[in-house]
Design a protein around this motif. Structure first.
Motif, mmCIF file in Angstrom:
data_model
loop_
_atom_site.group_PDB
_atom_site.id
_atom_site.type_symbol
_atom_site.label_atom_id
_atom_site.label_comp_id
_atom_site.label_asym_id
_atom_site.label_seq_id
_atom_site.Cartn_x
_atom_site.Cartn_y
_atom_site.Cartn_z
ATOM 1 N N ALA A 79 0.966 -1.176 0.111
ATOM 2 C CA ALA A 79 -0.086 -0.029 -0.021
ATOM 3 C C ALA A 79 0.987 1.295 -0.033
ATOM 4 C CB ALA A 79 -1.001 -0.096 1.285
ATOM 5 N N HIS A 80 0.783 2.069 0.980
ATOM 6 C CA HIS A 80 1.442 3.586 0.780
ATOM 7 C C HIS A 80 2.861 3.290 1.100
ATOM 8 C CE1 HIS A 80 1.102 7.736 0.540
ATOM 9 N NE2 HIS A 80 1.389 7.996 1.688
ATOM 10 N N LEU A 81 3.026 2.717 2.088
ATOM 11 C CA LEU A 81 4.752 2.631 2.544
ATOM 12 C C LEU A 81 5.120 1.383 1.933
ATOM 13 C CD1 LEU A 81 4.338 3.501 6.313
ATOM 14 C CD2 LEU A 81 4.962 5.004 4.113
ATOM 15 N N SER A 82 5.353 1.360 0.471
ATOM 16 C CA SER A 82 5.761 0.251 -0.191
ATOM 17 C C SER A 82 7.260 -0.008 0.203
ATOM 18 C CB SER A 82 5.661 0.606 -1.931
ATOM 19 O OG SER A 82 6.366 1.962 -1.924
ATOM 20 N N MET A 83 7.931 0.917 0.656
ATOM 21 C CA MET A 83 9.484 0.681 0.955
ATOM 22 C C MET A 83 9.532 -0.276 2.185
ATOM 23 S SD MET A 83 8.666 2.907 2.727
ATOM 24 C CE MET A 83 8.383 4.470 1.832
ATOM 25 N N MET A 84 8.413 -0.212 3.188
ATOM 26 C CA MET A 84 8.518 -1.171 4.219
ATOM 27 C C MET A 84 7.836 -2.451 4.001
ATOM 28 S SD MET A 84 7.676 1.415 7.296
ATOM 29 C CE MET A 84 8.519 0.550 8.642
ATOM 30 N N GLU A 85 6.811 -2.190 3.200
ATOM 31 C CA GLU A 85 5.966 -3.551 3.031
ATOM 32 C C GLU A 85 6.447 -4.607 2.092
ATOM 33 O OE1 GLU A 85 1.822 -2.749 2.646
ATOM 34 O OE2 GLU A 85 1.221 -4.867 3.140
ATOM 35 N N GLN A 86 7.508 -4.207 1.121
ATOM 36 C CA GLN A 86 7.935 -4.809 0.239
ATOM 37 C C GLN A 86 9.358 -4.491 -0.189
ATOM 38 O OE1 GLN A 86 6.608 -7.763 -0.934
ATOM 39 N NE2 GLN A 86 4.548 -7.378 0.014
ATOM 40 N N PRO A 87 10.157 -4.489 0.929
ATOM 41 C CA PRO A 87 11.637 -3.869 0.946
ATOM 42 C C PRO A 87 12.360 -4.627 -0.136
ATOM 43 C CG PRO A 87 11.294 -5.118 2.907
ATOM 44 C CD PRO A 87 9.914 -4.942 2.405
ATOM 45 N N GLU A 88 12.151 -5.931 -0.312
ATOM 46 C CA GLU A 88 13.211 -6.634 -1.395
ATOM 47 C C GLU A 88 13.159 -6.160 -2.737
ATOM 48 O OE1 GLU A 88 13.312 -10.914 -0.713
ATOM 49 O OE2 GLU A 88 13.624 -10.482 1.262
ATOM 50 N N ALA A 89 11.508 -6.158 -3.102
ATOM 51 C CA ALA A 89 11.532 -5.614 -4.378
ATOM 52 C C ALA A 89 11.564 -3.894 -4.759
ATOM 53 C CB ALA A 89 9.793 -5.944 -4.753
ATOM 54 N N PHE A 90 11.272 -3.302 -3.453
ATOM 55 C CA PHE A 90 11.729 -1.901 -3.627
ATOM 56 C C PHE A 90 13.162 -1.747 -3.817
ATOM 57 C CE2 PHE A 90 12.571 2.107 -1.987
ATOM 58 C CZ PHE A 90 11.839 3.209 -2.065
ATOM 59 N N ASN A 91 14.009 -2.380 -3.162
ATOM 60 C CA ASN A 91 15.661 -2.173 -3.111
ATOM 61 C C ASN A 91 15.980 -2.688 -4.570
ATOM 62 O OD1 ASN A 91 15.039 -1.138 -0.566
ATOM 63 N ND2 ASN A 91 16.335 -2.865 0.419
ATOM 64 N N ALA A 92 15.524 -3.637 -4.961
ATOM 65 C CA ALA A 92 15.843 -4.064 -6.498
ATOM 66 C C ALA A 92 15.663 -3.053 -7.370
ATOM 67 C CB ALA A 92 15.093 -5.428 -6.800
ATOM 68 N N ALA A 93 14.429 -2.507 -7.504
ATOM 69 C CA ALA A 93 13.849 -1.387 -8.279
ATOM 70 C C ALA A 93 14.928 -0.088 -8.161
ATOM 71 C CB ALA A 93 12.661 -0.840 -8.121
ATOM 72 N N VAL A 94 15.446 0.308 -6.839
ATOM 73 C CA VAL A 94 16.402 1.232 -6.704
ATOM 74 C C VAL A 94 17.653 0.648 -7.199
ATOM 75 C CG1 VAL A 94 17.415 2.513 -4.987
ATOM 76 C CG2 VAL A 94 15.211 2.169 -4.667
ATOM 77 N N GLU A 95 17.957 -0.342 -6.949
ATOM 78 C CA GLU A 95 19.440 -0.977 -7.302
ATOM 79 C C GLU A 95 19.568 -0.709 -9.006
ATOM 80 O OE1 GLU A 95 20.483 -3.518 -3.529
ATOM 81 O OE2 GLU A 95 19.694 -4.506 -5.210
ATOM 82 N N GLY A 96 18.450 -1.250 -9.504
ATOM 83 C CA GLY A 96 18.402 -1.188 -11.054
ATOM 84 C C GLY A 96 18.681 0.428 -11.391
ATOM 85 N N PHE A 97 17.878 1.420 -10.899
ATOM 86 C CA PHE A 97 17.952 2.728 -11.272
ATOM 87 C C PHE A 97 19.285 3.145 -10.875
ATOM 88 C CE2 PHE A 97 17.040 7.287 -9.621
ATOM 89 C CZ PHE A 97 16.758 7.677 -10.950
ATOM 90 N N LEU A 98 19.929 2.856 -9.923
ATOM 91 C CA LEU A 98 21.314 3.560 -9.562
ATOM 92 C C LEU A 98 22.240 2.890 -10.665
ATOM 93 C CD1 LEU A 98 21.256 3.295 -5.675
ATOM 94 C CD2 LEU A 98 20.968 5.297 -7.018
ATOM 95 N N LYS A 99 22.004 1.760 -10.930
ATOM 96 C CA LYS A 99 23.124 1.361 -12.122
ATOM 97 C C LYS A 99 22.920 2.007 -13.436
ATOM 98 C CE LYS A 99 23.448 -3.626 -11.087
ATOM 99 N NZ LYS A 99 22.955 -4.752 -11.423
ATOM 100 N N SER A 100 21.628 2.363 -13.603
ATOM 101 C CA SER A 100 21.378 3.214 -14.913
ATOM 102 C C SER A 100 22.008 4.424 -14.758
ATOM 103 C CB SER A 100 20.054 3.102 -15.329
ATOM 104 O OG SER A 100 19.547 4.215 -14.513
ATOM 105 N N LEU A 101 22.398 5.044 -13.507
ATOM 106 C CA LEU A 101 22.810 6.272 -13.344
ATOM 107 C C LEU A 101 24.120 6.243 -13.565
ATOM 108 C CD1 LEU A 101 21.279 7.764 -10.210
ATOM 109 C CD2 LEU A 101 20.505 8.118 -12.602
ATOM 110 N N ARG A 102 24.986 5.327 -13.121
ATOM 111 C CA ARG A 102 26.384 5.206 -13.132
ATOM 112 C C ARG A 102 27.102 4.967 -14.498
ATOM 113 N NH1 ARG A 102 25.538 1.401 -8.052
ATOM 114 N NH2 ARG A 102 25.376 3.012 -6.725
#
Ligand code: MLT
Length: 250
Positions: free
Chosen positions: A227-250
């Motif tokens: 729901a609203h706190l997606s980073m707390m409720e689905q931390p693994e999928a959330f972190n994977a999305a952030v990691e993919g994004f960071l890779k695209s920045l580098r």
């Protein structure tokens, strides 16, 4: 005094929490590697002292930018959940040169409709008189899906309960008077990731779809069973999305 967690090394990310929350909503993100995590409690939330001045989204953005100044960090990715997203838009407005990327989490770009604005002002009056209990009780059920584990709900309640009366009142007024950030979006030339929980009822998926369509090159990730706190409720999928994004920045 602004309470700040500053940990890790690598791409700086300023994680900006929502209302009426604190930086600890991002406690599961601190394991993301290759990142210097800067996680403030906004004035009057978590362990930060209440604001001594009247707040606005721009003032909250200045708090984040001052933290970067103090650490001589020129540019950072700005990540904000809900009200934190409104703060990110203000950072883009007042200091675009400091924003290396945007992670917009369960948020929206639009301002409040007149009725919602009035609701915030009324709610601020109740908080002034009676404390933050009514805000916590009305918002808690919308933060997580009904399937979320009880321990997580207890944790979210604990974080919400750390909000001070003054901080809550200021944030309600600041959200009520925030400007519409829609005109900013088509001109944004900042790499952007938009993340939303599929069951978010406060800032529904449609808000994120609209933002992702309006921001050139933005990527949208919808997290199931959140729901609203997606980073707390689905931390693994959330972190994977952030990691993919960071890779695209580098
Ligand atoms: C938040 O989570 O920050 C709030 O729900 C934002 C809002 O009320 O607009």
């Amino acid at each position: 005094m602004t309470n700040l967690t500053d940990t890790g090394a690598g791409t700086p990310i300023v994680w900006i929490h929502g209302f009426p929350l604190a930086g600890s909503v991002f406690e599961n993100q601190l394991t993301i590697r290759g990142v210097r995590h800067l996680v403030p409690d906004l004035p009057g939330f978590g362990s930060s002292t209440p604001p001594s001045r009247s707040m606005s989204m721009e003032e909250y953005a200045r708090v984040a930018i001052e933290l970067l100044d103090e650490r001589r960090i020129e540019r950072a990715v700005f990540a904000g959940v809900s009200m934190g997203g409104y703060v990110c838009f203000s950072a883009v407005r007042i200091a675009p040169e400091r924003v290396a990327g945007l992670i917009l989490i369960d948020t929206r770009e639009t301002a409040d409709a007149p009725e919602a604005r009035k609701g915030r002002i009324d709610s601020a009056e109740v908080v002034k008189r009676e404390g933050t209990g009514s805000v916590v009780e009305s918002m808690l059920p919308k933060m997580l899906t009904p399937k979320a584990p009880d321990e997580l709900r207890v944790r979210v309640r604990e974080i919400m309960s750390s909000a001070s009366r003054a901080g809550t009142v200021e944030a309600l007024h600041a959200m009520a008077k925030r400007s519409d950030s829609s005109p900013l979006l088509p001109a944004l030339r900042i790499p952007t990731l938009v993340i939303v929980g599929s069951e978010d009822t406060i800032t529904p998926v449609a808000d994120s779809q609209r933002m992702a369509q309006a921001i050139p090159g933005a990527k949208l990730v919808v997290l199931e069973n959140a729901a609203h706190l997606s980073m707390m409720e689905q931390p693994e999928a959330f972190n994977a999305a952030v990691e993919g994004f960071l890779k695209s920045l580098r």
